[in-house]
Design a protein around this motif. Structure first.
Motif, mmCIF file in Angstrom:
data_model
loop_
_atom_site.group_PDB
_atom_site.id
_atom_site.type_symbol
_atom_site.label_atom_id
_atom_site.label_comp_id
_atom_site.label_asym_id
_atom_site.label_seq_id
_atom_site.Cartn_x
_atom_site.Cartn_y
_atom_site.Cartn_z
ATOM 1 N N PHE A 81 0.842 -1.189 0.000
ATOM 2 C CA PHE A 81 0.000 0.000 0.000
ATOM 3 C C PHE A 81 0.880 1.242 0.000
ATOM 4 O O PHE A 81 1.866 1.334 0.739
ATOM 5 C CB PHE A 81 -0.917 0.011 1.226
ATOM 6 N N VAL A 82 0.485 2.210 -0.851
ATOM 7 C CA VAL A 82 1.186 3.492 -0.947
ATOM 8 C C VAL A 82 0.165 4.580 -0.646
ATOM 9 O O VAL A 82 -0.809 4.758 -1.390
ATOM 10 C CB VAL A 82 1.815 3.703 -2.339
ATOM 11 N N LEU A 83 0.371 5.311 0.458
ATOM 12 C CA LEU A 83 -0.543 6.372 0.882
ATOM 13 C C LEU A 83 0.122 7.710 0.602
ATOM 14 O O LEU A 83 1.164 8.034 1.175
ATOM 15 C CB LEU A 83 -0.872 6.236 2.364
ATOM 16 N N ALA A 84 -0.474 8.482 -0.317
ATOM 17 C CA ALA A 84 0.051 9.791 -0.697
ATOM 18 C C ALA A 84 -0.839 10.884 -0.130
ATOM 19 O O ALA A 84 -2.066 10.716 -0.019
ATOM 20 C CB ALA A 84 0.134 9.921 -2.217
ATOM 21 N N GLU A 85 -0.238 12.000 0.225
ATOM 22 C CA GLU A 85 -0.989 13.119 0.772
ATOM 23 C C GLU A 85 -1.912 13.687 -0.296
ATOM 24 O O GLU A 85 -1.489 13.994 -1.410
ATOM 25 C CB GLU A 85 -0.028 14.213 1.253
ATOM 26 N N GLY A 86 -3.191 13.796 0.050
ATOM 27 C CA GLY A 86 -4.146 14.410 -0.869
ATOM 28 C C GLY A 86 -4.669 13.486 -1.944
ATOM 29 O O GLY A 86 -5.213 13.976 -2.943
ATOM 30 N N SER A 87 -4.486 12.182 -1.828
ATOM 31 C CA SER A 87 -5.007 11.256 -2.841
ATOM 32 C C SER A 87 -5.438 9.964 -2.169
ATOM 33 O O SER A 87 -5.095 9.701 -1.009
ATOM 34 C CB SER A 87 -3.955 10.969 -3.919
ATOM 35 N N GLU A 88 -6.187 9.150 -2.905
ATOM 36 C CA GLU A 88 -6.641 7.874 -2.383
ATOM 37 C C GLU A 88 -5.466 6.897 -2.244
ATOM 38 O O GLU A 88 -4.502 6.967 -3.012
ATOM 39 C CB GLU A 88 -7.694 7.273 -3.312
ATOM 40 N N PRO A 89 -5.515 5.980 -1.266
ATOM 41 C CA PRO A 89 -4.430 4.990 -1.125
ATOM 42 C C PRO A 89 -4.307 4.124 -2.387
ATOM 43 O O PRO A 89 -5.292 3.771 -3.014
ATOM 44 C CB PRO A 89 -4.859 4.158 0.094
ATOM 45 N N LEU A 90 -3.069 3.808 -2.737
ATOM 46 C CA LEU A 90 -2.787 2.955 -3.889
ATOM 47 C C LEU A 90 -2.414 1.563 -3.397
ATOM 48 O O LEU A 90 -1.809 1.410 -2.334
ATOM 49 C CB LEU A 90 -1.645 3.538 -4.725
ATOM 50 N N LYS A 91 -2.763 0.551 -4.192
ATOM 51 C CA LYS A 91 -2.435 -0.829 -3.842
ATOM 52 C C LYS A 91 -1.844 -1.518 -5.056
ATOM 53 O O LYS A 91 -2.373 -1.434 -6.156
ATOM 54 C CB LYS A 91 -3.681 -1.582 -3.375
ATOM 55 N N THR A 92 -0.714 -2.176 -4.847
ATOM 56 C CA THR A 92 -0.113 -3.002 -5.892
ATOM 57 C C THR A 92 0.160 -4.379 -5.307
ATOM 58 O O THR A 92 0.478 -4.506 -4.113
ATOM 59 C CB THR A 92 1.195 -2.373 -6.420
ATOM 60 N N GLU A 93 -0.004 -5.421 -6.111
ATOM 61 C CA GLU A 93 0.079 -6.787 -5.622
ATOM 62 C C GLU A 93 1.330 -7.484 -6.134
ATOM 63 O O GLU A 93 1.849 -7.152 -7.207
ATOM 64 C CB GLU A 93 -1.163 -7.581 -6.047
ATOM 65 N N GLY A 94 1.825 -8.433 -5.346
ATOM 66 C CA GLY A 94 2.997 -9.220 -5.720
ATOM 67 C C GLY A 94 2.846 -10.656 -5.238
ATOM 68 O O GLY A 94 1.954 -10.986 -4.445
ATOM 69 N N THR A 95 3.746 -11.513 -5.707
ATOM 70 C CA THR A 95 3.704 -12.933 -5.360
ATOM 71 C C THR A 95 5.114 -13.428 -5.095
ATOM 72 O O THR A 95 6.031 -13.150 -5.880
ATOM 73 C CB THR A 95 3.082 -13.772 -6.494
ATOM 74 N N MET A 96 5.292 -14.152 -3.985
ATOM 75 C CA MET A 96 6.519 -14.884 -3.729
ATOM 76 C C MET A 96 6.238 -16.370 -3.889
ATOM 77 O O MET A 96 5.343 -16.905 -3.235
ATOM 78 C CB MET A 96 7.064 -14.621 -2.332
ATOM 79 N N VAL A 97 6.985 -17.024 -4.764
ATOM 80 C CA VAL A 97 6.856 -18.464 -4.971
ATOM 81 C C VAL A 97 7.960 -19.131 -4.137
ATOM 82 O O VAL A 97 9.136 -19.052 -4.473
ATOM 83 C CB VAL A 97 6.987 -18.845 -6.451
ATOM 84 N N GLN A 98 7.566 -19.770 -3.040
ATOM 85 C CA GLN A 98 8.532 -20.396 -2.129
ATOM 86 C C GLN A 98 8.872 -21.800 -2.614
ATOM 87 O O GLN A 98 7.998 -22.643 -2.786
ATOM 88 C CB GLN A 98 7.958 -20.445 -0.715
ATOM 89 N N ARG A 99 10.167 -22.040 -2.856
ATOM 90 C CA ARG A 99 10.645 -23.341 -3.297
ATOM 91 C C ARG A 99 11.221 -24.118 -2.120
ATOM 92 O O ARG A 99 11.474 -23.576 -1.042
ATOM 93 C CB ARG A 99 11.726 -23.191 -4.377
#
Length: 441
Positions: free
Chosen positions: A196-214
């Motif tokens: 999550f990226v919270l910027a002043e004066g704007s809606e929170p942003l969300k970006t997704e990721g994946t870790m593949v555990q071997r």
């Protein structure tokens, strides 16, 4: 005097991506018919136009020109008060040209984007990502970062959780994800998480990721061990079925041949001894007969033995002295940030026993914090310094060197660790280190 100009509004207000306008009244103050060219100068000239751009006026006549301002919605045009000038250029009297000044107050807008690079990483014990945050607005903005694993199976470490971004700039924040549980063997497990990226004066942003555990054990390990076991069994079978009997037969034949040679040598030696004894007895009889012939009494047999002859011994060779005393040590740096890439902070190492020679065969370069800059290893010989090794800090975290031709530092010479630190301001000092191994002679 060629012309006069009057702005209808010298203080305008505009929003990025929208248009605003004002009018300028131009009067021909000359004595002849004149053509006037109107344009906008200053920081607003790139997005301002005059309509019409030229007018023809009789002496004393006036005309009106509309000046339009269309600031783009871009980070290239910062928010705030932007001065401009409306220039009226006289064709007949260039010296009589005029410039009327005004300002445009440009409103601010916030536009922040975030991206996780790469979005998927495979690893057995950790996965490294980078959060890229772009400020596409026209004003500075501060952002806060956080990571969340809905299944609560990962631990996250952010290089920093806050960043300040100027308009049109980006920040790259490193992030490491570690699974709380690990396994030696098994199928890969996918761990999905959000940043999550919270910027002043704007809606929170969300970006997704994946870790593949071997699995911790490499996939090739078990097949390699099985192949090695098969090879060992084949070698053992070959030894007991082919090689060992052949070796025993060859050894038996060699031993029999050697025994025959020994027996023959012993027989030859016995025959020689018998012949020598017979010759000695004959010589003794001849001697006794000679002594009796001249009236002497032969001496009685002496059962004693003659004293042994002295013989010189071969001095034993002394063991080779030890080839030096093993040693190892570490030199660490704490270099301040320096914008001059040709200026280095030096961290010398002096031998505890300056009267001996230092021989370096192995070294390990360590840069655990991923500092940026240049590392050098120098030889200081009475103030004269020469570069032995130079490497960029961003090119490694741990780096081993093993020399076939060892480095030798004569008595009085020093090893110097030199660092030129080009970290960003928020990273702090550069703290690389070098571990040395070798011997002292």
């Amino acid at each position: 005097m060629g012309a006069t100009a009057t702005l209808s509004d010298a203080g305008l207000v505009a929003e990025p991506g929208q248009e605003t306008s004002c009018s300028v009244t131009v009067r021909n103050a000359g004595q002849v018919v004149d053509q006037f060219t109107i344009d906008v100068v200053g920081d607003a000239s790139g997005w301002a136009t005059a309509e019409p751009a030229t007018i023809n006026l009789m002496p004393g006549e006036t005309g009106t020109v509309t000046v339009r301002f269309a600031p783009p919605r871009s980070s290239d045009v910062p928010a705030g008060v932007i001065p401009f000038g409306v220039r009226v250029f006289s064709s007949e009297d260039p010296a009589g040209s005029v410039v009327e000044e005004g300002t445009v107050e440009l409103g601010a807008f916030t536009e922040v984007t975030a991206e996780l690079v790469p979005s998927k990483v495979e690893g057995a014990s950790k996965a490294d990502f980078e959060v890229a945050v772009d400020n596409r607005g026209n004003r500075p903005v501060g952002v806060e970062l956080s990571a969340l694993d809905p299944e609560d199976e990962l631990d996250f470490t952010l290089e920093r959780d806050r960043a300040e971004l100027a308009p049109g700039t980006a920040a790259f924040v490193r992030m490491r994800a570690k699974p709380r549980k690990r396994f030696l063997r098994g199928q890969p497990i996918r761990h999905r998480f959000q940043v999550f990226v919270l910027a002043e004066g704007s809606e929170p942003l969300k970006t997704e990721g994946t870790m593949v555990q071997r699995q911790l054990l490499p996939k090739w390990l078990l097949p390699a061990l099985a192949a090695l076991l098969v090879l060992l069994l084949a070698l053992v079978t070959l030894w007991f079925t082919v090689l060992r009997p052949a070796v025993k037969s060859a050894a038996r034949e060699a031993a029999q041949e050697q025994n025959q040679q020994i027996v023959k040598a012993a027989q030859d030696a016995g025959a020689g001894a018998d012949q020598a004894q017979k010759k000695a007895e004959q010589a003794k009889q001849n001697s006794e007969q000679a002594m009796k012939a001249v009236g002497l009494t032969p001496p009685a047999d002496n059962g004693g033995t003659a004293p042994p002859d002295a013989s010189g011994g071969v001095p034993s060779r002394a063991a080779n002295p030890a080839n030096g005393t093993p040693t190892d040590f570490r030199v660490a740096a704490d270099a301040n940030i320096d914008s001059n890439v040709n200026r280095f902070a030096e961290f010398p190492y002096t031998m505890p026993d300056p009267g001996k020679t230092l021989v370096i065969t192995d070294l390990i370069l360590q840069n655990p914090r991923g500092d940026t800059g240049t590392l050098r290893l120098l030889r200081d010989s009475g103030g004269t310094k020469s570069v032995l090794l130079e490497v960029g800090l961003s090119n490694f975290r741990d780096l081993d060197h093993h020399w076939l031709q060892a480095w030798r530092f004569q008595p009085g010479e020093k090893i110097v660790l030199a660092v030129s630190c080009q970290n960003p301001g928020d990273r702090g000092h550069c703290t690389p280190s070098v571990s040395f191994s070798g011997r002292v002679e």
